[in-house]
Scaffold this motif. Structure first.
Motif, PDB file in Angstrom:
ATOM      1  N   LEU A   1       0.967  -1.232  -0.366  1.00 36.22           N
ATOM      2  CA  LEU A   1       0.557  -0.008  -0.061  1.00 36.22           C
ATOM      3  C   LEU A   1       1.263   1.108  -0.251  1.00 36.22           C
ATOM      4  O   LEU A   1       1.958   1.213   0.643  1.00 36.22           O
ATOM      5  N   PHE A   2       0.929   1.999  -0.915  1.00 39.81           N
ATOM      6  CA  PHE A   2       0.745   3.368  -1.048  1.00 39.81           C
ATOM      7  C   PHE A   2      -0.069   4.416  -0.800  1.00 39.81           C
ATOM      8  O   PHE A   2      -0.621   4.173  -2.035  1.00 39.81           O
TER       9      PHE A   2
ATOM     10  N   TYR B   1      -0.732  -1.480  -4.979  1.00 42.25           N
ATOM     11  CA  TYR B   1       0.487  -2.130  -5.731  1.00 42.25           C
ATOM     12  C   TYR B   1       0.782  -3.072  -5.523  1.00 42.25           C
ATOM     13  O   TYR B   1       0.418  -4.262  -4.588  1.00 42.25           O
ATOM     14  N   THR B   2       1.220  -3.685  -6.635  1.00 41.73           N
ATOM     15  CA  THR B   2       2.293  -5.155  -7.277  1.00 41.73           C
ATOM     16  C   THR B   2       3.785  -4.587  -6.915  1.00 41.73           C
ATOM     17  O   THR B   2       4.029  -3.835  -8.188  1.00 41.73           O
TER      18      THR B   2
ATOM     19  N   GLN C   1       7.596   5.059   2.579  1.00 43.48           N
ATOM     20  CA  GLN C   1       6.774   4.970   2.223  1.00 43.48           C
ATOM     21  C   GLN C   1       5.689   3.921   2.626  1.00 43.48           C
ATOM     22  O   GLN C   1       4.539   4.362   2.532  1.00 43.48           O
ATOM     23  N   LYS C   2       5.762   2.967   2.502  1.00 40.04           N
ATOM     24  CA  LYS C   2       5.053   1.631   2.804  1.00 40.04           C
ATOM     25  C   LYS C   2       4.419   1.903   3.330  1.00 40.04           C
ATOM     26  O   LYS C   2       4.576   2.328   4.216  1.00 40.04           O
ATOM     27  N   LEU C   3       2.768   1.927   2.995  1.00 41.66           N
ATOM     28  CA  LEU C   3       1.696   2.349   3.977  1.00 41.66           C
ATOM     29  C   LEU C   3       1.354   1.117   5.229  1.00 41.66           C
ATOM     30  O   LEU C   3       1.897  -0.217   4.128  1.00 41.66           O
TER      31      LEU C   3
ATOM     32  N   GLN D   1      -2.884  -2.052  -9.047  1.00 42.99           N
ATOM     33  CA  GLN D   1      -3.586  -3.439  -9.744  1.00 42.99           C
ATOM     34  C   GLN D   1      -4.652  -3.527 -10.489  1.00 42.99           C
ATOM     35  O   GLN D   1      -5.776  -3.814 -10.483  1.00 42.99           O
ATOM     36  N   LYS D   2      -5.340  -1.810 -10.873  1.00 44.29           N
ATOM     37  CA  LYS D   2      -6.218  -1.653 -11.860  1.00 44.29           C
ATOM     38  C   LYS D   2      -6.501  -1.086 -12.900  1.00 44.29           C
ATOM     39  O   LYS D   2      -5.367   0.356 -13.115  1.00 44.29           O
TER      40      LYS D   2
END
Length: 78
Positions: free
Chosen positions: A6-7, A71-72, A58-60, A45-46
């Motif tokens: 997640l970002f 995101y992947t 910065q990863k949440l 992803q979309k």
């Protein structure tokens, strides 16, 4: 297996439709900002293929999910 992270999309260093251009830009960024830590190239992803560049720090986590997007991870640049 792909790692889903997640970002906050607003923290993206850059957005690209071409994977190779995203990798090249991430490598240049990493070379110029050695103290920044790991740089990640991630795929949305979309929708249509889209690649973003983020700093790994910065990863949440799940608690910040409102302002985040999934995101992947495509490539990690050390």
């Amino acid at each position: 297996m792909d790692e889903v992270v997640l970002f906050n999309p607003g923290d993206s260093i850059g957005n690209f439709h071409d994977y190779n251009e995203a990798i090249q830009t991430a490598q240049i960024y990493r070379d110029r900002h050695l103290d920044s830590g790991h740089v990640l190239v991630v795929k949305s992803q979309k929708g249509e293929p889209s690649f973003d560049i983020f700093l790994a720090e910065q990863k949440l986590n799940e608690t910040n999910i409102k302002a985040s997007k999934k995101y992947t991870v495509s490539k990690e640049i050390n």
